[in-house]
Scaffold this motif. Structure first.
Motif, PDB file in Angstrom:
ATOM      1  N   TYR A   9       0.841  -1.198   0.000  1.00  0.00           N
ATOM      2  CA  TYR A   9       0.000   0.000   0.000  1.00  0.00           C
ATOM      3  C   TYR A   9       0.878   1.252   0.000  1.00  0.00           C
ATOM      4  CZ  TYR A   9      -4.085  -2.827   1.368  1.00  0.00           C
ATOM      5  OH  TYR A   9      -5.102  -3.726   1.411  1.00  0.00           O
ATOM      6  N   HIS A  35      -8.894  -1.606   5.726  1.00  0.00           N
ATOM      7  CA  HIS A  35     -10.287  -2.019   5.955  1.00  0.00           C
ATOM      8  C   HIS A  35     -10.462  -2.773   7.269  1.00  0.00           C
ATOM      9  CE1 HIS A  35      -8.738  -5.858   4.534  1.00  0.00           C
ATOM     10  NE2 HIS A  35      -9.894  -6.432   4.808  1.00  0.00           N
ATOM     11  N   ARG A  36      -9.355  -3.101   7.933  1.00  0.00           N
ATOM     12  CA  ARG A  36      -9.481  -3.775   9.228  1.00  0.00           C
ATOM     13  C   ARG A  36      -9.525  -2.778  10.382  1.00  0.00           C
ATOM     14  NH1 ARG A  36     -11.687  -8.301   8.807  1.00  0.00           N
ATOM     15  NH2 ARG A  36     -10.805  -8.999  10.793  1.00  0.00           N
ATOM     16  N   ASN A  45     -10.920   3.424   3.034  1.00  0.00           N
ATOM     17  CA  ASN A  45     -11.456   2.066   2.856  1.00  0.00           C
ATOM     18  C   ASN A  45     -11.891   1.422   4.169  1.00  0.00           C
ATOM     19  OD1 ASN A  45     -11.470   1.725   0.061  1.00  0.00           O
ATOM     20  ND2 ASN A  45      -9.240   1.423   0.054  1.00  0.00           N
ATOM     21  N   SER A  46     -11.914   2.227   5.231  1.00  0.00           N
ATOM     22  CA  SER A  46     -12.409   1.715   6.515  1.00  0.00           C
ATOM     23  C   SER A  46     -13.871   2.112   6.686  1.00  0.00           C
ATOM     24  CB  SER A  46     -11.642   2.347   7.684  1.00  0.00           C
ATOM     25  OG  SER A  46     -10.292   2.074   7.583  1.00  0.00           O
ATOM     26  N   HIS A  47     -14.548   1.347   7.523  1.00  0.00           N
ATOM     27  CA  HIS A  47     -15.878   1.759   7.931  1.00  0.00           C
ATOM     28  C   HIS A  47     -15.739   2.847   8.994  1.00  0.00           C
ATOM     29  CE1 HIS A  47     -17.411  -1.680   5.797  1.00  0.00           C
ATOM     30  NE2 HIS A  47     -18.648  -1.446   6.200  1.00  0.00           N
ATOM     31  N   ALA A  58     -18.533  -6.661  19.475  1.00  0.00           N
ATOM     32  CA  ALA A  58     -19.044  -7.460  18.360  1.00  0.00           C
ATOM     33  C   ALA A  58     -17.937  -8.129  17.564  1.00  0.00           C
ATOM     34  CB  ALA A  58     -19.879  -6.581  17.432  1.00  0.00           C
ATOM     35  N   LEU A 101     -10.913  -6.400  14.857  1.00  0.00           N
ATOM     36  CA  LEU A 101     -10.606  -5.168  14.137  1.00  0.00           C
ATOM     37  C   LEU A 101      -9.771  -4.236  15.021  1.00  0.00           C
ATOM     38  CD1 LEU A 101     -14.035  -4.318  12.408  1.00  0.00           C
ATOM     39  CD2 LEU A 101     -12.129  -5.669  11.521  1.00  0.00           C
ATOM     40  N   ASN A 104     -19.720 -11.447  16.234  1.00  0.00           N
ATOM     41  CA  ASN A 104     -20.579 -11.235  15.056  1.00  0.00           C
ATOM     42  C   ASN A 104     -20.437 -12.358  14.026  1.00  0.00           C
ATOM     43  OD1 ASN A 104     -18.143 -10.702  13.831  1.00  0.00           O
ATOM     44  ND2 ASN A 104     -18.740  -8.711  12.984  1.00  0.00           N
ATOM     45  N   ASN A 154     -21.749  -3.347  13.836  1.00  0.00           N
ATOM     46  CA  ASN A 154     -20.620  -4.229  13.555  1.00  0.00           C
ATOM     47  C   ASN A 154     -21.069  -5.684  13.372  1.00  0.00           C
ATOM     48  OD1 ASN A 154     -17.934  -4.498  13.034  1.00  0.00           O
ATOM     49  ND2 ASN A 154     -17.243  -4.227  15.138  1.00  0.00           N
ATOM     50  N   GLY A 155     -22.380  -5.896  13.240  1.00  0.00           N
ATOM     51  CA  GLY A 155     -22.851  -7.215  12.838  1.00  0.00           C
ATOM     52  C   GLY A 155     -23.242  -8.179  13.937  1.00  0.00           C
ATOM     53  N   THR A 204     -22.920  -3.513   4.776  1.00  0.00           N
ATOM     54  CA  THR A 204     -21.760  -4.404   4.894  1.00  0.00           C
ATOM     55  C   THR A 204     -21.269  -4.317   6.322  1.00  0.00           C
ATOM     56  OG1 THR A 204     -20.308  -2.601   4.205  1.00  0.00           O
ATOM     57  CG2 THR A 204     -20.939  -4.193   2.505  1.00  0.00           C
ATOM     58  N   TYR A 205     -20.679  -5.389   6.787  1.00  0.00           N
ATOM     59  CA  TYR A 205     -20.046  -5.332   8.105  1.00  0.00           C
ATOM     60  C   TYR A 205     -18.646  -4.737   7.947  1.00  0.00           C
ATOM     61  CZ  TYR A 205     -23.606  -8.809   9.477  1.00  0.00           C
ATOM     62  OH  TYR A 205     -24.769  -9.477   9.725  1.00  0.00           O
ATOM     63  N   PRO A 206     -18.204  -3.961   8.908  1.00  0.00           N
ATOM     64  CA  PRO A 206     -16.837  -3.432   8.859  1.00  0.00           C
ATOM     65  C   PRO A 206     -15.826  -4.564   8.698  1.00  0.00           C
ATOM     66  CG  PRO A 206     -18.092  -2.333  10.587  1.00  0.00           C
ATOM     67  CD  PRO A 206     -18.962  -3.430  10.057  1.00  0.00           C
ATOM     68  N   GLY A 207     -14.834  -4.296   7.872  1.00  0.00           N
ATOM     69  CA  GLY A 207     -13.749  -5.274   7.694  1.00  0.00           C
ATOM     70  C   GLY A 207     -14.009  -6.306   6.631  1.00  0.00           C
ATOM     71  N   THR A 208     -15.070  -6.131   5.849  1.00  0.00           N
ATOM     72  CA  THR A 208     -15.438  -7.185   4.897  1.00  0.00           C
ATOM     73  C   THR A 208     -14.484  -7.287   3.708  1.00  0.00           C
ATOM     74  OG1 THR A 208     -17.769  -6.981   5.484  1.00  0.00           O
ATOM     75  CG2 THR A 208     -17.290  -8.045   3.394  1.00  0.00           C
ATOM     76  N   HIS A 209     -14.154  -6.158   3.107  1.00  0.00           N
ATOM     77  CA  HIS A 209     -13.408  -6.195   1.845  1.00  0.00           C
ATOM     78  C   HIS A 209     -12.369  -5.072   1.845  1.00  0.00           C
ATOM     79  CE1 HIS A 209     -12.638  -5.992  -2.497  1.00  0.00           C
ATOM     80  NE2 HIS A 209     -13.151  -7.217  -2.578  1.00  0.00           N
ATOM     81  N   PRO A 210     -11.173  -5.340   1.280  1.00  0.00           N
ATOM     82  CA  PRO A 210     -10.112  -4.331   1.343  1.00  0.00           C
ATOM     83  C   PRO A 210     -10.426  -3.030   0.606  1.00  0.00           C
ATOM     84  CG  PRO A 210      -9.236  -6.478   0.713  1.00  0.00           C
ATOM     85  CD  PRO A 210     -10.716  -6.599   0.693  1.00  0.00           C
ATOM     86  N   THR A 211     -11.152  -3.127  -0.482  1.00  0.00           N
ATOM     87  CA  THR A 211     -11.328  -1.908  -1.291  1.00  0.00           C
ATOM     88  C   THR A 211     -12.786  -1.574  -1.598  1.00  0.00           C
ATOM     89  OG1 THR A 211     -11.049  -3.267  -3.275  1.00  0.00           O
ATOM     90  CG2 THR A 211      -9.081  -2.135  -2.421  1.00  0.00           C
ATOM     91  N   GLY A 243     -17.067  -1.697  -0.462  1.00  0.00           N
ATOM     92  CA  GLY A 243     -18.100  -1.938   0.555  1.00  0.00           C
ATOM     93  C   GLY A 243     -17.966  -1.120   1.810  1.00  0.00           C
ATOM     94  N   SER A 244     -16.886  -0.363   1.961  1.00  0.00           N
ATOM     95  CA  SER A 244     -16.826   0.457   3.176  1.00  0.00           C
ATOM     96  C   SER A 244     -17.728   1.673   2.996  1.00  0.00           C
ATOM     97  CB  SER A 244     -15.387   0.895   3.445  1.00  0.00           C
ATOM     98  OG  SER A 244     -14.982   1.827   2.474  1.00  0.00           O
TER      99      SER A 244
END
Lengths: 351, 613
Positions: free
Chosen positions: A21, A58-59, A79-81, A100, A104, A329, B285-286, B438-445, B447-448
């Motif tokens: 990255y 994303h983690r 790319n993070s929530h 949950a 992460l 979860n 967070n699911g 989507t749940y957090p942490g699902t896909h690297p690029t 869905g966030s």
């Protein structure tokens, strides 16, 4: 439109980390904060820290409250929530999220109004529970979004942009975090990226409640003579207890610091902090000494920065609750539902 | 005796008046269980002021061969063990009823009524003779009066002995002394009193396979079966026992036997704001998460409820309602949180409400609420009240279909994202108003997204423009419409003969209404019935009202909150909905309902006759 995406274009020769990255992968949208805002410097430091730690963006779950500081998660780790919750309540949302999915990385971003006033209660309780997170307060001493009212971290006697003198005592969140049982407590200055980046890295690596108070001058409302949160004031009164770098267990980083007394501090996850001590008798593992040190220097008008305390044996909430290693979860009917046979037994016991 | 004495087999109300903290609760509950074990349905209720110790508390048991589980009103037999409330307790006995009191110190005749049967038992004297320890004297006094009652009411002592054995299983040293105390009382009564009296318990077979459980426990068990893994709560009467029960059941059913690790997390939060915040964080967070609270807690949760609605985060909130407003009557029952829950938070919000009628439905709806929250991505309020929550009720056994799978709703997976499926957090893909998450942490690029309480476009990008805002809130309305087809529908029961009148009711009013219908029919009136089980309302609510001249809306609050919701949401002329309201904190009774509706129907008849003449 108040959402500005960054252009996709970037230089092909940008440096890459272990995961391949570049810095761009850790950025978010373009900041809409005032030009020169200390918070943007913190954003840049978070990006740098995550890049250097080779975290998978994303983690990370980035959670904030309300206020200028709480807007910043939009500006990093695109790319993070993210979760911009309600004023002062980031800690409870983060706690729930952490329960949950323990796998992460949790970044809680807050401000001095968000944490020291409306959210003071939640700040206290998330610390005492030992939620595994990095809790960053971007501390400018004022309410920026509502035009410069004092926050609860404004020092007594400091002056607002309108010339009003603050007559209330201030709350020292780092001192509070020490009191409340945080297992990693640090303070830094948004204008000192060299110190801030490694502290953020260390906080992220720490497996427990890591608190980081970052003095972050508000260029619009709190960067004038009479303010004790201005760039000039903080630079003049900064007392750094240590300089450090993080030696990650998975990706060692060479320590490159001037010669001096270096102390290696092993963290719970195996990573190592290399601390160069400035204060000859500063003890990093002594919670009570840290509290005394902070109070003493505060009374002398000094702002102590650096890693103030790290617990020898940090524990996090999941350890206390003895929860399963698998994220809650991810559990399904098979793991969660006791089934009809168990229900029949329960029924039989209720007659 | 003037008016005679009450004689009845398996149909009476007995009330125990005690001092809080005197250890009477287990003896009183054992009485109710003993009657039930004899095959006779019971409906017990705790009646307790909001205090800690030393003040009055009552426990009432309705013995009811006919199976009427609502409160009846009136007392046939009073066990008056509290000097503080003695006069008031005596005043509450039905003429011809019975009073049992501690006659160790004789009381003047003026303390009693002429039209009741007074039974003096020297309980303190019996205890003092047998026991030296003060605490034993107090505790065994309760078992001794249980023994006296067993003789007076002709109950099988063996049944109570068995119950004592079950209660003290594992503390076997206590079984013998308790059985001894039981027989002290029983033998004294048989020797000194005329046993049995007019009221009797005779073995029957009317209990069947029903179970005896509090609504809060059943709801908690529903949460276990529904897959809840995170519970965040703050103590408040009358909901605390729900979280306690969840803790208990999880410890029993959800701890890995090999590792000792827990497949759940329970946090006693610092306040209600934090508890709902944790629920929202966990659900985002699911995980399946819930809180349990009461009206004052709901008030505090308003801001977060609005956030969850607007940001579309699942959440389950068990609201065990009590008497409001403000602190109101913390230990009394009401159904007065409907409006605050239905429209919780500022701005235009609407929430899903479920109204279980008894512990059986509390279990069912408890489990269902997690499916609904995930499916609809919104808060679900399970509307219990103190009468269901904190009292044991007889109800159908709890059932679970082992083939049942949790409905996790529209969650876009890694594979779908990887395949390039368009993900817009607030896109209405199917036209039902329900987007994918989507749940957090699902896909690297892919869905966030950013969750926030401020306006955003269909791809979750922050905007303050009016168009996307309107687009979003109108989609939320579509989602609310979609909910009508998946929430529990109302149940209708038509009268045997055609009628112009109907009645709507919900929740804990149910057993009293069942009985009231019989009383109303006995007066020659007919009513069609609709039991509302959820909000939003199904279209059948409109047609039910349209099919009748008048519909009575029976509820336990001052302002007719369900009626207001029906008027507001169904566009019905309020004149056609006649409120029948009970709100003094006691459970509504069949007598009250029958009288209020019967009087209104009688007046209608008179008016029509007058109009005709």
């Amino acid at each position: 439109m108040t959402y500005i995406a960054k252009p996709k274009f970037h230089h092909p020769a940008l440096p890459k980390n272990d995961l391949g990255y570049t810095h761009r992968d850790y950025e978010g949208t373009i900041s809409t904060l005032c030009a020169g805002c200390g918070h943007d410097s913190i954003t840049a430091s978070i990006i740098e820290a995550c890049f250097e730690l080779s975290i998978e963006p994303h983690r990370v779950a980035k959670i904030s409250g309300i206020g200028c500081s709480s807007k910043t998660p939009t500006y990093f780790l695109g790319n993070s929530h993210g979760f911009n919750s309600v004023h002062g309540r980031m800690p409870s949302v983060l706690t729930g999220a952490n329960l949950a999915n323990r796998d992460l990385i949790y970044l809680g971003v807050s401000g001095d109004g968000d944490s020291a006033s409306i959210g003071f209660g939640q700040f206290a309780h998330v610390m005492r529970r030992g939620v595994n997170m990095t809790y960053i307060v971007e501390n400018n001493g004022v309410y920026g979004l509502t035009k410069g009212q004092f926050s609860a971290t404004a020092d007594r006697g400091s002056k607002s942009k309108r010339g009003v003198i603050n007559t209330d005592n201030s709350i020292d969140l780092a001192a509070m975090a020490l009191q409340l049982g945080a297992t990693f407590v640090a303070r830094s200055f948004s204008g000192d990226k060299k110190q801030l980046v490694p502290i953020i890295k260390a906080a992220i690596e720490h497996q427990g409640a890591a608190f980081l108070d970052v003095i972050s001058p508000c260029v619009a409302f709190n960067n004038h003579a009479g303010s004790t949160k201005s760039f000039d004031y903080v630079r003049e009164h900064n007392e750094a207890v240590n300089r450090l770098d993080v030696i990650s267990a998975r990706a060692p980083i060479a320590v490159d610091y001037p010669e001096g007394t270096v102390q290696i501090v092993e963290q719970h996850d195996g990573s190592k902090l290399a601390l160069r001590k400035l204060g000859a008798d500063y003890e990093i593992h002594d919670r009570y000494a840290a509290m005394n040190f902070l109070q003493k220097h505060a009374s002398e008008g000094q702002i102590v920065t650096g890693v103030l305390y790290i617990a020898d044996e940090p524990q996090d909430l999941h350890t206390s609750l003895k929860t399963v290693q698998m994220p809650l979860n991810a559990l399904g009917e098979k793991e969660l539902c006791p089934g009809s046979a168990a229900l029949d037994r329960i029924n039989a016991g209720l007659r | 005796m003037p008016g005679g004495t009450i004689s009845s087999v398996n149909d009476f109300v007995i009330r125990f008046a005690n001092v809080n903290g005197s250890g009477s609760a287990s003896a009183n509950e054992m009485f109710a269980r003993a009657v039930m074990r004899m095959g006779v349905p019971v409906s017990p209720r705790n009646i307790f002021p909001s205090n800690i110790q030393g003040l009055p508390t009552w426990y009432e048991v309705r013995v009811t061969e006919a199976g009427h589980l609502g409160a009846r009103g009136g007392v046939d037999f009073m066990v008056a063990m509290n000097p503080q409330t003695f006069d008031k307790d005596i005043a509450g006995i039905e003429p011809g009823g019975y009073l049992l009191y501690d006659s160790t110190k004789p009381l003047p005749q003026s303390k009693f009524r002429d039209d009741i049967n007074v039974i003096g038992v020297p309980l303190t004297a019996i205890c003092n003779k047998e026991y030296t320890d003060p605490r034993q004297r107090q505790l065994f006094k309760n078992i001794i009066y249980l023994g006296v009652l067993s003789a007076l009411l002709d109950m099988d002592a063996k049944v109570i002995e068995t119950l004592i054995g079950e209660q003290y299983k594992g503390k076997d040293k206590l079984i013998g002394p308790n059985v001894h105390a039981l027989h002290l009382g029983r033998d004294w009564a048989l020797e000194n009193l005329k046993c049995p009296i007019g009221l009797r318990v005779r073995a029957s077979d009317k209990v069947g396979d029903r179970i005896f459980i509090e609504g809060n426990s059943a709801a908690a068990l529903g949460a276990v079966y529904g897959g809840a893994t995170v519970c965040a709560w703050y103590p408040i009467t009358p909901s605390s026992s729900l979280a306690d029960a969840f803790t208990r059941y999880c410890a029993k059913l959800r701890v890995d036997k090999d590792t000792g690790e827990a497949k759940y997390a329970i946090i006693q939060a610092e306040d209600e704001l934090a508890s709902i915040g944790m629920v929202i964080g966990a659900s985002w967070n699911g995980a399946r998460a819930f809180t349990a609270t009461s009206g004052p807690g709901i008030s505090l949760m308003q801001e977060f409820c609005g956030l969850a609605y607007f940001a579309e985060v699942p959440a389950v909130i068990f609201d065990v309602q009590r008497g409001g407003p403000s602190t109101g009557m913390p230990t009394r029952t009401q159904q007065s949180d409907l409006l605050i829950c239905a429209y919780a938070s500022h701005g235009d919000t609407k929430h899903i409400l479920l109204f279980p009628e008894d512990p059986h439905e509390a279990f069912e709806f408890g489990a269902l609420s997690f499916d609904l929250a995930d499916r609809l991505q919104t808060p679900i309020f399970v509307m219990l009240d103190l009468d269901i929550g904190m009292n044991h009720r007889l109800c159908a056994p709890l059932t679970w279909d082992d083939t049942r799978q949790y409905d996790r709703g529209k969650v876009m997976t890694y594979e779908e994202l990887e395949a390039g499926t368009d993900f817009g957090r607030y896109l209405d893909v199917h036209g039902d108003g329900i987007p994918y998450r989507t749940y957090p942490g699902t896909h690297p690029t892919r869905g966030s997204f950013f969750t926030r309480g401020s306006t955003r476009d269909r791809y979750a990008r922050y905007t303050e423009e009016g168009g996307p805002y309107v687009d979003n809130v109108m989609r939320l309305l579509r989602k609310f419409e979609s909910a009508k087809d998946i929430v529990p529908r109302p149940l209708i029961a038509n009268a045997e003969q055609q009628t112009k009148y109907g009645v709507i009711y919900y929740g804990s009013t149910s057993p009293a209404m069942d009985e009231a219908i019989e009383l109303i029919e006995a007066k020659g009136h007919r009513l069609d019935r609709m039991r509302i089980r959820s909000f939003p309302f199904h279209s059948s609510v409109n047609s039910f009202v349209a099919d009748h001249d008048f519909v009575y809306v029976v509820e336990q609050n001052r302002d007719g909150q369900l009626r207001s919701l029906i008027v507001n949401e169904c566009g019905i002329d309020p004149v056609r909905l006649v409120p029948i309201l009970h709100f003094d904190g006691t459970p509504i009774t069949a007598r009250f309902i029958a009288k209020a509706i019967g009087d209104h129907l009688d007046q209608l008849k008179v008016k029509r006759k007058q109009a005709a003449s």
